[in-house]
Design a protein around this motif. Structure first.
Motif, PDB file in Angstrom:
ATOM      1  N   PRO A 174       0.835  -1.207   0.000  1.00 54.44           N
ATOM      2  CA  PRO A 174       0.000   0.000   0.000  1.00 54.44           C
ATOM      3  C   PRO A 174       0.865   1.249   0.000  1.00 54.44           C
ATOM      4  CG  PRO A 174      -0.797  -1.582   1.626  1.00 54.44           C
ATOM      5  CD  PRO A 174       0.516  -2.104   1.132  1.00 54.44           C
ATOM      6  N   GLU A 175       0.532   2.181  -0.891  1.00 57.08           N
ATOM      7  CA  GLU A 175       1.322   3.415  -0.960  1.00 57.08           C
ATOM      8  C   GLU A 175       0.450   4.641  -1.163  1.00 57.08           C
ATOM      9  OE1 GLU A 175       2.335   3.156  -5.736  1.00 57.08           O
ATOM     10  OE2 GLU A 175       3.848   2.515  -4.291  1.00 57.08           O
ATOM     11  N   GLY A 176      -0.851   4.501  -1.003  1.00 59.62           N
ATOM     12  CA  GLY A 176      -1.762   5.605  -1.232  1.00 59.62           C
ATOM     13  C   GLY A 176      -2.850   5.183  -2.202  1.00 59.62           C
ATOM     14  N   ASP A 192      -5.322  -3.059 -10.416  1.00 58.64           N
ATOM     15  CA  ASP A 192      -4.444  -2.699  -9.303  1.00 58.64           C
ATOM     16  C   ASP A 192      -5.162  -1.603  -8.523  1.00 58.64           C
ATOM     17  OD1 ASP A 192      -2.441  -2.073  -7.548  1.00 58.64           O
ATOM     18  OD2 ASP A 192      -0.939  -1.566  -9.059  1.00 58.64           O
ATOM     19  N   ILE A 193      -5.614  -1.933  -7.306  1.00 64.26           N
ATOM     20  CA  ILE A 193      -6.407  -1.004  -6.511  1.00 64.26           C
ATOM     21  C   ILE A 193      -5.784  -0.885  -5.127  1.00 64.26           C
ATOM     22  CG2 ILE A 193      -8.687  -0.532  -5.514  1.00 64.26           C
ATOM     23  CD1 ILE A 193      -9.871  -2.293  -7.718  1.00 64.26           C
ATOM     24  N   GLY A 194      -5.557   0.328  -4.687  1.00 63.26           N
ATOM     25  CA  GLY A 194      -4.981   0.538  -3.369  1.00 63.26           C
ATOM     26  C   GLY A 194      -5.455   1.830  -2.745  1.00 63.26           C
ATOM     27  N   ASP A 195      -5.400   1.881  -1.414  1.00 60.36           N
ATOM     28  CA  ASP A 195      -5.783   3.111  -0.722  1.00 60.36           C
ATOM     29  C   ASP A 195      -5.361   3.016   0.739  1.00 60.36           C
ATOM     30  OD1 ASP A 195      -6.800   5.657  -0.468  1.00 60.36           O
ATOM     31  OD2 ASP A 195      -8.683   5.154  -1.494  1.00 60.36           O
ATOM     32  N   ALA A 231      -3.932   5.182   8.975  1.00 69.78           N
ATOM     33  CA  ALA A 231      -3.163   4.143   9.661  1.00 69.78           C
ATOM     34  C   ALA A 231      -3.200   2.808   8.923  1.00 69.78           C
ATOM     35  CB  ALA A 231      -3.689   3.958  11.084  1.00 69.78           C
ATOM     36  N   PHE A 232      -4.255   2.575   8.148  1.00 68.90           N
ATOM     37  CA  PHE A 232      -4.400   1.291   7.472  1.00 68.90           C
ATOM     38  C   PHE A 232      -4.254   1.465   5.964  1.00 68.90           C
ATOM     39  CE2 PHE A 232      -6.821   1.065  11.409  1.00 68.90           C
ATOM     40  CZ  PHE A 232      -6.335  -0.102  11.972  1.00 68.90           C
ATOM     41  N   GLY A 233      -3.660   0.449   5.337  1.00 72.86           N
ATOM     42  CA  GLY A 233      -3.503   0.477   3.891  1.00 72.86           C
ATOM     43  C   GLY A 233      -3.795  -0.878   3.283  1.00 72.86           C
ATOM     44  N   LEU A 234      -4.354  -0.868   2.058  1.00 68.59           N
ATOM     45  CA  LEU A 234      -4.628  -2.099   1.327  1.00 68.59           C
ATOM     46  C   LEU A 234      -4.196  -1.934  -0.120  1.00 68.59           C
ATOM     47  CD1 LEU A 234      -8.183  -3.190   2.579  1.00 68.59           C
ATOM     48  CD2 LEU A 234      -6.009  -4.333   3.044  1.00 68.59           C
ATOM     49  N   ARG A 235      -3.753  -3.030  -0.720  1.00 70.27           N
ATOM     50  CA  ARG A 235      -3.360  -3.041  -2.137  1.00 70.27           C
ATOM     51  C   ARG A 235      -3.818  -4.369  -2.735  1.00 70.27           C
ATOM     52  NH1 ARG A 235       1.079  -0.352  -4.709  1.00 70.27           N
ATOM     53  NH2 ARG A 235       0.781  -0.503  -6.976  1.00 70.27           N
ATOM     54  N   LEU A 236      -4.696  -4.291  -3.726  1.00 67.49           N
ATOM     55  CA  LEU A 236      -5.237  -5.478  -4.378  1.00 67.49           C
ATOM     56  C   LEU A 236      -4.729  -5.550  -5.808  1.00 67.49           C
ATOM     57  CD1 LEU A 236      -7.297  -7.865  -4.710  1.00 67.49           C
ATOM     58  CD2 LEU A 236      -8.971  -6.130  -5.404  1.00 67.49           C
TER      59      LEU A 236
END
Length: 711
Positions: A160-162, A182-185, A192-197
């Motif tokens: 996760p990078e934004g 490619d989905i991330g936020d 505090a939390f990040g996800l990258r799909l």
């Protein structure tokens, strides 16, 4: 590449301006200050933290996801087009990839890393969720308990990078097409939390006939910034590929045939089944800052692989008593090979601390830790049965023979590796670098019927030392020496007098001297290397079969000696970016009990390779870049005891373009390319595996086009 930033006020200049303005009312205008800094990336697999590559005392390369996408890369085999030190080593469609670095074939069980942890690369590795591929060149005892010399490949996972929102569609000849997202936020209090799909699906239908298949990938990475001192990262990846694999060609008797139509597939029997590859990986990492100078990291990973390995396998010529090549008339024996439901599991846990301190006027950057790893391979009984003989033009039809007649080998391995690395700044110009790794191995194997058991333990220590000198702020020279190890055991067969006994640790050694430069317009490096690797083999009156028990001894039998000169440069001038790498190496076998091997160049090792890449930004159409690549590889030998039998050198030209523009608030990236523009016919490589000569043709002219939309 160099990054340029323009600042209209530095902090000091701003303070001076405020002081002056308080005395008088006149306005002071300062000229812009331009600061240019090189963006030499760090190489995490090098083991020295964030030290830029241009300041590191070893040779390595980093290829980020964007550059890989621009060239249409679909597998780690793309490194063979990017780096002169890397060549093909039994790279077949529908199977996992093998790479050769500095003339040594990397071991898929021990030479691959994922975010620094060891993985088994006996599977297809998807690239959609990889941020970069790193390559560390040379013996790798500083980073690996056991590994083949040549180098280590490290896969860096996307994190996760934004905010990331992108989707892509692609087509490749002959009828391969696929889609990826490619989905991330970041979310929560203070993000505090990040996800990258990352997800991808692809229908595979390359120019190789009768090789239609499919694959998919799902990967999810997340993190939790617990505090400014604590970061927890987790990720999972699952992928599957189903595709018939490509069979290799070979010599026809004593002759090397002319390059064939690369679309011919010898694995095209009515009963041929696809190779099924499944991979499931998960990791968890904790980064904890102890104080201003020190950090603790705990990183765990588990990997589970499943494979159905199946092929109509062309191998040897029983009619002529030659089992290392095809028949003189171009026919070959076909075998029905099936090894289904193979299961492999790898687990790793790395615990380390890193930080900096000063003592005796010296500045240290220290890393110390322990790596625990475990591997279990559980393949079932297999089929390997003669099915018939036929021509090698793709028209042969032989009956199936699927009976499970062969035993397989179950393997269990454990290792504990204690390591320490230290970068010591001696003064403004001199630095010393040191590493030490102590490895304890426990390995066991047994046949699926309980026969031929082996079980042994071994402890080895591998040091690494380097000294670097800064000639100017942008030029550095260095010298290094290091060791790597491999572990081997005599096969538990009747022919071996020492059956089941471990050999002494096979310690490879490398000397390297290099110079590096990192400037705003030109980066370059030049290195000379010298690698020696002990060779093991059977020595005795009869090592071909078990008719005479105890007639052969597995032992260290001389060494492989590779030395060469490696060069690379990237030049940026106006609209042009030019990158080149070249390798010249002299590889030979020495000290073998078989005099016919000594002084010979090993099979499948070109003496010269050259890789050129050019990119041109078209001023008339902003966002458009034209790309060209030239790959040249020298001739290769085919036989260990006769280096006069060779395949010629070849040169391939690739062209492409990348166009980025915005439409209705969406950034669109179009990529198109033609690989092997001239449709060059050549033998691409000549691996000697399983005591058999293989020949793989250069892929035909292929077209590709894709579009990516990002919000």
């Amino acid at each position: 590449m160099a990054t340029t930033r323009t600042f209209f006020f530095s902090p000091i200049a701003a303070a001076a301006w405020l002081a002056a303005s308080s005395v008088c009312a006149q306005t002071t205008t300062l000229a812009p200050v331009t600061v240019t800094a090189p963006s030499s990336p760090p190489v995490s697999i090098g083991g020295f933290g964030n030290t830029p590559l241009a300041k590191s005392p070893f040779q390595a390369s980093v290829h980020d996801s964007e550059s890989l996408e621009d060239m249409g890369a679909t597998s780690i085999a793309a490194l063979t087009s990017l780096d002169a030190s890397v060549s093909d080593a039994y790279n077949a469609n529908g199977y996992w990839q093998y790479l050769s670095v500095r003339g040594f074939t990397l071991d898929n069980r021990f030479n691959y890393r994922r975010d620094g942890l060891p993985i088994n690369a006996e599977t297809v590795i998807p690239l959609e969720n990889k941020e970069a591929i790193e390559l560390l060149k040379g013996t790798s005892g500083i980073q690996a308990g056991t590994s083949a010399p040549g180098g280590l490949v490290n896969l860096v996972v996307k994190r996760p990078e934004g905010r990331v929102r992108s989707a892509s569609l692609g087509f490749r000849s002959s009828h391969t097409f696929g889609a990826a997202v490619d989905i991330g936020d970041r979310f929560g209090v203070n993000d505090a939390f990040g996800l990258r799909l990352n997800a991808a699906v692809e229908h595979l239908d390359p120019p190789l006939r009768d090789s239609e298949g499919r694959r998919h990938l799902f990967a999810l990475a997340g993190d939790w910034r617990v505090s400014s001192d604590t970061l927890i990262e987790a990720e999972i990846e699952t992928s599957r590929q189903s595709q018939p694999s490509q069979a290799g060609f070979s010599m026809h008797g004593n002759n090397v045939p002319a390059p064939v139509d690369p679309r011919i597939n010898l694995n095209n029997q009515p009963w041929s089944l696809p190779v099924e590859l499944e991979s499931h990986t998960a990791s968890l990492r904790l980064r904890q800052r102890i104080n201003e100078n020190w950090r603790f990291t705990a990183h765990a990973m588990t990997q589970r692989l499943r494979m159905d390995d199946r092929m109509a396998f062309p191998f040897g010529c029983g009619a002529e008593g030659n089992y290392d090549r095809f028949c003189s008339d171009g026919t070959v024996d076909f075998y029905d090979y099936r090894s289904e439901n193979e299961r492999r599991r790898s687990d790793a846990l790395d615990l380390n601390v890193d930080g900096s301190f000063a003592t005796g006027g010296l500045q240290h950057a220290l890393t110390a830790g322990v790596l625990f790893s475990r591997y279990r391979g559980r393949p079932p009984r297999q089929a390997y049965n003669y099915a018939g003989t036929g021509p090698t033009d793709g028209t042969a039809v032989v009956p199936a023979a699927p009976a499970l007649t062969e035993e397989n080998t179950l393997r269990t391995e454990r290792s504990t590796e204690l390591y320490v690395r230290d970068a010591i700044r001696l003064n403004e110009r001199w630095s010393a670098w040191a590493g030490l790794r102590h490895t304890r191995l426990d390995r066991a194997s047994v046949r699926t019927d309980g026969s031929r058991p082996t079980d042994y333990s071994q402890s080895v220590t591998t040091p690494w030392l380097a000294l670097s000198h800064t000639l100017t702020p942008r030029h550095m020279v260095y010298a290094s020496w290091g060791q790597g190890i491999e572990s081997d055991v005599a096969p538990n067969r009747a022919r071996y007098a020492n059956a089941g006994e471990p050999l002494p640790a096979l310690k490879s050694r490398q000397f390297e001297i290099g110079i590096k430069a990192d400037t705003p317009t030109l980066d370059w490096q030049l290195a000379w290397f010298d690698i020696t690797r002990p060779a093991s083999g059977g020595i005795g009156a009869n090592c071909a079969d078990d008719t005479t028990p105890g007639s052969c001894t597995q032992a260290i039998d001389g060494e492989a000696h590779h030395r060469g000169l490696e060069a690379g440069a990237t030049w940026r001038i106006d609209a042009w970016t030019l990158a080149a790498s070249a390798l010249w190496q002299n590889a030979e076998r020495r000290g073998s009990a078989d005099a016919a091997l000594n002084g010979r160049r090993p099979p499948n090792v070109p003496e010269q390779t050259l890789k050129l890449h050019a990119s041109y930004r078209v001023a008339a159409l902003p966002g458009l870049r034209l790309i060209g690549a030239l790959v040249h590889e020298g001739d290769r030998t085919l036989l260990p005891d006769n280096d006069s039998v060779r395949i010629p050198s070849w040169t391939r030209l690739d062209l492409g373009l990348v166009h980025r523009h915005k439409a209705a608030g969406t950034e669109l990236t179009w990529r198109a390319g033609i690989d092997n523009v001239t449709d060059k016919r050549a033998w691409r490589e000549s691996p000697y595996q399983f005591e058999h000569v293989y020949l793989y043709p250069l892929a035909p002219r292929t077209f590709r086009i894709s579009v990516e939309a990002a919000l």
